[in-house]
Design a protein around this motif. Sequence first.
Motif, mmCIF file in Angstrom:
data_model
loop_
_atom_site.group_PDB
_atom_site.id
_atom_site.type_symbol
_atom_site.label_atom_id
_atom_site.label_comp_id
_atom_site.label_asym_id
_atom_site.label_seq_id
_atom_site.Cartn_x
_atom_site.Cartn_y
_atom_site.Cartn_z
ATOM 1 N N ARG A 17 0.920 -1.248 -0.074
ATOM 2 C CA ARG A 17 0.076 0.083 -0.057
ATOM 3 C C ARG A 17 0.841 1.187 0.166
ATOM 4 O O ARG A 17 0.582 2.078 -0.821
ATOM 5 C CB ARG A 17 -0.836 0.056 1.221
ATOM 6 C CG ARG A 17 -2.010 1.220 1.518
ATOM 7 C CD ARG A 17 -2.616 0.878 2.649
ATOM 8 N NE ARG A 17 -3.805 1.759 2.607
ATOM 9 C CZ ARG A 17 -3.602 2.950 3.067
ATOM 10 N NH1 ARG A 17 -2.610 3.658 3.403
ATOM 11 N NH2 ARG A 17 -4.769 3.884 2.792
ATOM 12 N N ARG A 18 1.871 1.108 0.700
ATOM 13 C CA ARG A 18 2.791 2.316 0.876
ATOM 14 C C ARG A 18 3.406 2.519 -0.545
ATOM 15 O O ARG A 18 3.644 3.767 -0.891
ATOM 16 C CB ARG A 18 3.728 2.362 2.160
ATOM 17 C CG ARG A 18 3.364 2.363 3.533
ATOM 18 C CD ARG A 18 4.355 2.516 4.532
ATOM 19 N NE ARG A 18 5.213 1.481 4.478
ATOM 20 C CZ ARG A 18 5.007 0.256 5.422
ATOM 21 N NH1 ARG A 18 4.012 0.294 6.032
ATOM 22 N NH2 ARG A 18 5.920 -0.637 5.429
ATOM 23 N N PHE A 55 -2.301 -5.418 -6.114
ATOM 24 C CA PHE A 55 -2.716 -4.136 -6.484
ATOM 25 C C PHE A 55 -4.378 -3.994 -6.382
ATOM 26 O O PHE A 55 -5.011 -2.997 -5.965
ATOM 27 C CB PHE A 55 -2.087 -3.668 -7.815
ATOM 28 C CG PHE A 55 -2.719 -2.293 -8.162
ATOM 29 C CD1 PHE A 55 -2.113 -1.160 -7.753
ATOM 30 C CD2 PHE A 55 -3.829 -2.149 -9.080
ATOM 31 C CE1 PHE A 55 -2.611 0.085 -8.027
ATOM 32 C CE2 PHE A 55 -4.308 -1.128 -9.423
ATOM 33 C CZ PHE A 55 -3.839 0.393 -9.326
ATOM 34 N N LEU A 56 -5.004 -4.780 -7.200
ATOM 35 C CA LEU A 56 -6.325 -4.659 -7.124
ATOM 36 C C LEU A 56 -7.036 -4.941 -5.824
ATOM 37 O O LEU A 56 -8.063 -4.112 -5.715
ATOM 38 C CB LEU A 56 -6.875 -5.729 -8.023
ATOM 39 C CG LEU A 56 -6.622 -5.420 -9.490
ATOM 40 C CD1 LEU A 56 -7.133 -6.676 -10.387
ATOM 41 C CD2 LEU A 56 -7.333 -4.487 -10.147
ATOM 42 N N GLU A 57 -6.599 -5.736 -4.894
ATOM 43 C CA GLU A 57 -7.156 -5.776 -3.757
ATOM 44 C C GLU A 57 -6.909 -4.178 -3.062
ATOM 45 O O GLU A 57 -7.797 -3.876 -2.157
ATOM 46 C CB GLU A 57 -6.238 -6.987 -2.837
ATOM 47 C CG GLU A 57 -7.079 -7.584 -1.520
ATOM 48 C CD GLU A 57 -6.510 -8.847 -1.271
ATOM 49 O OE1 GLU A 57 -6.295 -8.877 0.249
ATOM 50 O OE2 GLU A 57 -6.160 -9.607 -2.055
ATOM 51 N N VAL A 62 -8.676 0.973 -0.873
ATOM 52 C CA VAL A 62 -8.463 2.325 -0.577
ATOM 53 C C VAL A 62 -9.566 3.075 -1.140
ATOM 54 O O VAL A 62 -10.130 4.293 -0.777
ATOM 55 C CB VAL A 62 -7.136 2.706 -1.569
ATOM 56 C CG1 VAL A 62 -7.104 4.208 -1.856
ATOM 57 C CG2 VAL A 62 -5.912 2.211 -0.992
ATOM 58 N N LEU A 63 -10.426 2.665 -2.412
ATOM 59 C CA LEU A 63 -11.502 3.329 -2.821
ATOM 60 C C LEU A 63 -12.837 3.275 -2.039
ATOM 61 O O LEU A 63 -13.400 4.397 -1.662
ATOM 62 C CB LEU A 63 -11.807 2.539 -4.270
ATOM 63 C CG LEU A 63 -12.499 3.289 -5.197
ATOM 64 C CD1 LEU A 63 -11.964 4.651 -5.771
ATOM 65 C CD2 LEU A 63 -13.257 2.377 -6.415
ATOM 66 N N ASP A 64 -12.686 2.071 -1.215
ATOM 67 C CA ASP A 64 -13.841 1.943 -0.352
ATOM 68 C C ASP A 64 -13.514 3.212 0.956
ATOM 69 O O ASP A 64 -14.598 3.693 1.579
ATOM 70 C CB ASP A 64 -14.053 0.540 0.418
ATOM 71 C CG ASP A 64 -14.381 -0.460 -0.523
ATOM 72 O OD1 ASP A 64 -15.195 -0.098 -1.550
ATOM 73 O OD2 ASP A 64 -14.443 -1.728 -0.288
ATOM 74 N N MET A 65 -12.438 3.052 1.331
ATOM 75 C CA MET A 65 -11.951 4.187 2.263
ATOM 76 C C MET A 65 -12.445 5.703 2.004
ATOM 77 O O MET A 65 -12.825 6.379 2.808
ATOM 78 C CB MET A 65 -10.694 3.984 2.864
ATOM 79 C CG MET A 65 -10.100 4.928 3.958
ATOM 80 S SD MET A 65 -8.544 4.620 4.455
ATOM 81 C CE MET A 65 -7.446 5.638 2.934
ATOM 82 N N ILE A 103 -4.250 11.297 -5.326
ATOM 83 C CA ILE A 103 -3.269 11.452 -6.429
ATOM 84 C C ILE A 103 -3.275 10.058 -6.771
ATOM 85 O O ILE A 103 -3.315 9.759 -8.171
ATOM 86 C CB ILE A 103 -1.891 12.061 -6.060
ATOM 87 C CG1 ILE A 103 -1.999 13.435 -5.712
ATOM 88 C CG2 ILE A 103 -1.034 11.743 -7.256
ATOM 89 C CD1 ILE A 103 -0.706 13.931 -5.090
ATOM 90 N N PHE A 104 -2.994 9.005 -6.158
ATOM 91 C CA PHE A 104 -3.166 7.708 -6.512
ATOM 92 C C PHE A 104 -4.292 7.198 -6.964
ATOM 93 O O PHE A 104 -4.514 6.597 -8.224
ATOM 94 C CB PHE A 104 -2.820 6.507 -5.199
ATOM 95 C CG PHE A 104 -2.917 5.315 -5.419
ATOM 96 C CD1 PHE A 104 -2.115 4.630 -6.056
ATOM 97 C CD2 PHE A 104 -4.010 4.620 -4.720
ATOM 98 C CE1 PHE A 104 -2.191 3.355 -6.300
ATOM 99 C CE2 PHE A 104 -4.018 3.265 -4.726
ATOM 100 C CZ PHE A 104 -3.357 2.590 -5.699
ATOM 101 N N ILE A 105 -5.581 7.485 -6.442
ATOM 102 C CA ILE A 105 -6.716 7.134 -7.129
ATOM 103 C C ILE A 105 -7.039 7.501 -8.283
ATOM 104 O O ILE A 105 -7.435 6.904 -9.324
ATOM 105 C CB ILE A 105 -8.018 7.347 -6.047
ATOM 106 C CG1 ILE A 105 -7.852 6.661 -4.664
ATOM 107 C CG2 ILE A 105 -9.352 7.244 -6.704
ATOM 108 C CD1 ILE A 105 -8.675 7.071 -3.706
ATOM 109 N N MET A 106 -6.821 8.816 -8.500
ATOM 110 C CA MET A 106 -7.171 9.697 -9.902
ATOM 111 C C MET A 106 -6.250 9.197 -11.018
ATOM 112 O O MET A 106 -6.735 8.893 -12.043
ATOM 113 C CB MET A 106 -7.131 11.192 -9.626
ATOM 114 C CG MET A 106 -8.227 11.660 -8.529
ATOM 115 S SD MET A 106 -9.792 11.483 -9.174
ATOM 116 C CE MET A 106 -10.733 11.804 -7.578
ATOM 117 N N ASN A 107 -4.738 8.903 -10.625
ATOM 118 C CA ASN A 107 -3.805 8.466 -11.600
ATOM 119 C C ASN A 107 -4.302 7.289 -12.131
ATOM 120 O O ASN A 107 -4.120 6.929 -13.338
ATOM 121 C CB ASN A 107 -2.499 8.347 -10.924
ATOM 122 C CG ASN A 107 -1.941 10.012 -11.046
ATOM 123 O OD1 ASN A 107 -2.430 10.904 -11.775
ATOM 124 N ND2 ASN A 107 -0.765 9.746 -10.330
#
Length: 203
Positions: A17-18, A55-57, A62-65, A103-107
């Motif tokens: 995750r990091r 990554f998918l997991e 992250v998206l749920d959070m 940034i991570f989610i959008m990218n």
Amino acid sequence: MKCIGEKSEDKIKEAARRVFLKKGFDGTTSRDIAREADMNIALTNYYFRSKEKLFLEIFSEVLDMYFNSTLEILNKKIDIKSKISEMIENDFNMMKNEPDLVIFIMNEIHKEPDRLFSGMSVFKKLQESYFTTQLEEGIANGTIRELRLENLLPLIKCSVEFIFLGKPIHKKLYNMTDEDFEKFAETQKNHIKEMICNYLVIS
């Protein structure tokens, strides 16, 4: 043995995750994750088989959070102004504690929207929230301007998130120290609350 396995798996996930948040999917290797977790690369592959599966997991979590805390607030039985204030505080604290998250989610979604954001379950939950009912009732009785959820959420999220995404620009442009920026961020947060609430709710 099961307990040891679960600890190892959690350690790998946290390390991954990091690294993913810093480097994204394309910039991360399995070796990067193993190094961050301080574990053997063979062990990393044993638990998760592939970088993509891991990554998918993590992306799903992250998206749920990112959305679930917003959904909880949207469904509270409180007035609209209090709800908007809570959403802004929630986003503000999320960005303050983990600015790389957005940034991570959008990218990643920008690169592969069909693979990572194909389901509409989140949007459906947002549309079916109690907040949507409050907005519709307020618009109908003339106490709320005609702004739908799809108009309002970007206003809130973009306004709050740019405070932190633009931190290097703000500091350079206005010659701020870290302490100056903290004060600026708090003040800006309060301006956002006032501007959105005062515009949305018709006196």
